[in-house]
Design a protein around this motif. Structure first.
Motif, PDB file in Angstrom:
ATOM      1  N   GLU A  28       0.806  -1.224   0.000  1.00 11.15           N
ATOM      2  CA  GLU A  28       0.000   0.000   0.000  1.00 11.15           C
ATOM      3  C   GLU A  28       0.842   1.279   0.000  1.00 11.15           C
ATOM      4  N   LEU A  29       2.138   1.160   0.262  1.00  7.05           N
ATOM      5  CA  LEU A  29       2.983   2.348   0.370  1.00  7.05           C
ATOM      6  C   LEU A  29       3.098   3.060  -0.979  1.00  7.05           C
ATOM      7  N   GLU A  30       2.730   4.324  -1.000  1.00  4.19           N
ATOM      8  CA  GLU A  30       2.794   5.112  -2.224  1.00  4.19           C
ATOM      9  C   GLU A  30       4.079   5.944  -2.244  1.00  4.19           C
ATOM     10  N   GLY A  31       4.640   6.109  -3.413  1.00  2.59           N
ATOM     11  CA  GLY A  31       5.806   6.961  -3.597  1.00  2.59           C
ATOM     12  C   GLY A  31       5.851   7.437  -5.030  1.00  2.59           C
ATOM     13  N   ALA A 101      12.104  -3.961  -6.443  1.00  2.00           N
ATOM     14  CA  ALA A 101      11.033  -4.123  -7.427  1.00  2.00           C
ATOM     15  C   ALA A 101       9.795  -3.408  -6.888  1.00  2.00           C
ATOM     16  N   VAL A 102       9.219  -2.520  -7.693  1.00  2.00           N
ATOM     17  CA  VAL A 102       8.051  -1.749  -7.266  1.00  2.00           C
ATOM     18  C   VAL A 102       6.965  -1.834  -8.325  1.00  2.00           C
ATOM     19  N   GLY A 121       4.773   0.102  -3.014  1.00  2.00           N
ATOM     20  CA  GLY A 121       5.537  -1.017  -2.462  1.00  2.00           C
ATOM     21  C   GLY A 121       7.021  -0.800  -2.306  1.00  2.00           C
ATOM     22  N   ALA A 122       7.487   0.447  -2.399  1.00  2.00           N
ATOM     23  CA  ALA A 122       8.934   0.696  -2.315  1.00  2.00           C
ATOM     24  C   ALA A 122       9.429   0.668  -0.872  1.00  2.00           C
ATOM     25  N   ASP A 123      10.706   0.402  -0.711  1.00  2.00           N
ATOM     26  CA  ASP A 123      11.362   0.393   0.598  1.00  2.00           C
ATOM     27  C   ASP A 123      12.455   1.456   0.632  1.00  2.00           C
TER      28      ASP A 123
END
Length: 224
Positions: A28-31, A101-102, A121-123
């Motif tokens: 769910e992480l947006e960037g 991978a995003v 989905g980025a870290d």
């Protein structure tokens, strides 16, 4: 060979504490990715709209420590057992390069900042320099039956997360889902196990404080 950043990543995480330890763990992480002025050419993105995922090659820019040991202590192993650095994705490596991978969710070609890529989905921490972007190609990049070393043999249990309504209402539904999932993965250093210690992390310009007792993480509403 000299390499130079082509873009900067923009993320809800202003500090490295709390960032998921792998891409894709918190879908769910947006960037978004903003290119540096000299690389703001929409032609370089021609055809990218036909791909669902991207590989990002980036720098562990917040890690200022030089790699001095051939072994590291992965969080997945509790922060105690040592394995070779090249058997991990640790940031403590000689060239400090990361690979993620995003999911590509949108492409804006004409903004005041040039082309912008929206991903999930980025870290990556906010402000992370990106050195290259490549399309994810399923037939060549996916090996579902591949062994994954100590990851296969180490159980991982997510935490139960409790977020007070007063804190939850500060976020959109997707931002809240990303925060909840991030906390469930337990952002603490894995050698920490105190039920009284209060931890803090920056998320979307807000300070999130929490305690962990057993398998339950509780966010503290500091406005009370």
């Amino acid at each position: 060979m000299e390499i130079t950043p082509i873009a900067t990543f923009h993320s809800p995480f202003k500090d490295k504490f709390g960032i998921p330890r792998q891409s894709g763990l918190v879908s769910e992480l947006e960037g978004h990715i903003i290119f540096l002025p000299e690389f703001r050419n929409a032609d370089a993105l021609r055809g990218l709209e036909n791909f669902d995922h991207l590989w990002l090659i980036w720098e562990f820019s917040a890690n200022k420590h030089e790699a001095t040991s051939p072994t590291v202590r992965p969080p997945r192993l509790g922060g105690n057992a040592r394995v070779g650095v090249y058997a991990t994705r640790s940031p403590y490596r000689h060239n400090r390069l990361g690979l993620s991978a995003v999911k590509l969710t949108a492409i804006e070609l004409d903004t005041k900042q040039g082309p912008v890529l929206h991903v999930e989905g980025a870290d990556l921490m906010d402000g992370t320099p990106i050195y290259d972007i490549k399309p994810y190609v399923a037939y060549a990049d996916s090996y579902p039956q591949a062994r994954s070393g100590f990851v296969d043999t180490t159980q991982w249990q997510e935490l139960e997360v409790e977020i007070p309504q007063e804190v939850a209402r500060q976020f959109t539904s997707q931002q809240l889902a990303a925060l909840r999932h991030t906390l469930a993965l337990d952002p603490r250093p894995h050698y920490h196990n105190s039920a009284t210690k209060v931890y803090g992390m920056r998320y979307l310009d807000r300070d999130i404080h929490f305690r962990v007792e057993g398998n339950k993480l509780t966010v503290i509403n500091e406005n009370k």
